[in-house]
Design an enzyme around this catalytic site. Structure first.
Site, PDB file in Angstrom:
ATOM      1  N   CYS A   8      -3.490  -3.112  -2.926  1.00 48.86           N
ATOM      2  CA  CYS A   8      -2.625  -3.261  -4.103  1.00 48.86           C
ATOM      3  C   CYS A   8      -2.805  -4.632  -4.790  1.00 48.86           C
ATOM      4  O   CYS A   8      -3.852  -4.872  -5.367  1.00 48.86           O
ATOM      5  CB  CYS A   8      -1.182  -2.969  -3.724  1.00 48.86           C
ATOM      6  SG  CYS A   8      -0.234  -2.345  -5.116  1.00 48.86           S
ATOM      7  N   HIS A  23      -0.854   1.581  -0.171  1.00 52.84           N
ATOM      8  CA  HIS A  23      -0.435   0.753   0.974  1.00 52.84           C
ATOM      9  C   HIS A  23      -0.601   1.458   2.324  1.00 52.84           C
ATOM     10  O   HIS A  23       0.355   2.048   2.830  1.00 52.84           O
ATOM     11  CB  HIS A  23       1.040   0.368   0.794  1.00 52.84           C
ATOM     12  CG  HIS A  23       1.268  -0.565  -0.339  1.00 52.84           C
ATOM     13  ND1 HIS A  23       1.239  -1.940  -0.206  1.00 52.84           N
ATOM     14  CD2 HIS A  23       1.516  -0.323  -1.643  1.00 52.84           C
ATOM     15  CE1 HIS A  23       1.461  -2.506  -1.363  1.00 52.84           C
ATOM     16  NE2 HIS A  23       1.637  -1.549  -2.269  1.00 52.84           N
ATOM     17  N   GLU A  70      -0.595   0.199   5.133  1.00 55.17           N
ATOM     18  CA  GLU A  70       0.231  -0.465   6.163  1.00 55.17           C
ATOM     19  C   GLU A  70       1.657   0.096   6.196  1.00 55.17           C
ATOM     20  O   GLU A  70       2.425  -0.233   7.082  1.00 55.17           O
ATOM     21  CB  GLU A  70       0.242  -1.988   5.923  1.00 55.17           C
ATOM     22  CG  GLU A  70       1.101  -2.496   4.776  1.00 55.17           C
ATOM     23  CD  GLU A  70       0.513  -2.257   3.384  1.00 55.17           C
ATOM     24  OE1 GLU A  70      -0.515  -1.560   3.267  1.00 55.17           O
ATOM     25  OE2 GLU A  70       1.102  -2.751   2.417  1.00 55.17           O
TER      26      GLU A  70
END
Ligand code: GLN
EC number: 4.3.3.6
Length: 201
Positions: free
Chosen positions: A84, A179, A181
């Site tokens: 991002c 994302h 994560e």
């Protein structure tokens, strides 16, 4: 092996957690270090650049002298995973928005990005997409995400959402608009660790 997670802002802890989990799964014994200042990156084998707000991220990386170290690491072909705002900060061009704010992009990836393409924080969404190195769809989380509007000839498109390019790979650099994560699916971090292993192997 040591992986540096740029810890200036954004989802730092989430990336560290995902990397550690992925290492455990692959029975790897690597170190993950959060990096706020210069002097550490030259000793690391890979770099993870989390999301956040790319104008701030770029400004602080420059202020800390980390920007030059990341550029040097990329020249040495050390694997980088950028998500991002991290992806935006690696781009060669950030279009009109970046020009207007005189954003200091690192220019490592031969791509142009368009920031905030998918709306504001409230418009965040999760959608299954195909990623070239995975066999089955991946649930991608988009939060004020950019899209990639141009890729250079040495850049491979690895993920799309509809027509939009949301993932690219340039040698050992992976840039994602979403994302990884923020999900429990570790396959992207595992793939990244594999690149680091191959590169140091
Ligand atoms: N919209 C942010 C930017 O342009 C990126 C958002 C994110 O990293 N989640 O910098």
């Amino acid at each position: 092996m040591t992986i540096a997670v740029i810890a200036i802002q954004g989802n730092v802890e989430e990336h560290i957690h995902a990397l550690k989990e992925a290492m455990q799964k692959q029975k790897l014994d690597e170190k993950v270090v959060p990096v706020k200042h210069k002097g550490i990156i030259p000793y690391c084998d890979g770099i993870v650049l989390p999301g956040g707000e790319s104008t701030t991220l770029c400004r602080l990386m420059k202020h800390e002298g980390i920007d030059i170290e990341i550029i040097d690491a990329a020249k040495q072909n050390k694997p980088i995973l950028a998500t991002c705002a991290g992806l935006i900060s690696l781009a060669k061009s950030g279009g009109k928005q970046a020009q207007k704010t005189k954003q200091h992009l690192l220019g490592i990836m031969d791509i142009e990005v368009d920031r905030n393409t998918f709306g504001r924080q409230g418009d965040s969404f999760e959608v299954p997409i195909h990623i070239s190195f995975l066999n089955t769809p991946y649930n991608a989380v988009f939060i004020r995400a950019p899209k990639i509007v141009r890729v250079g000839k040495n850049v491979e498109v690895i993920a799309r959402f509809g027509e939009d390019i949301v993932g690219a790979k340039q040698q050992n650099i992976i840039g994602l608009a979403f994302h990884p994560e923020l999900t429990d699916d570790l396959r992207i971090h595992q793939y990244y660790l594999q690149l680091v292993q191959e590169n140091t192997g």
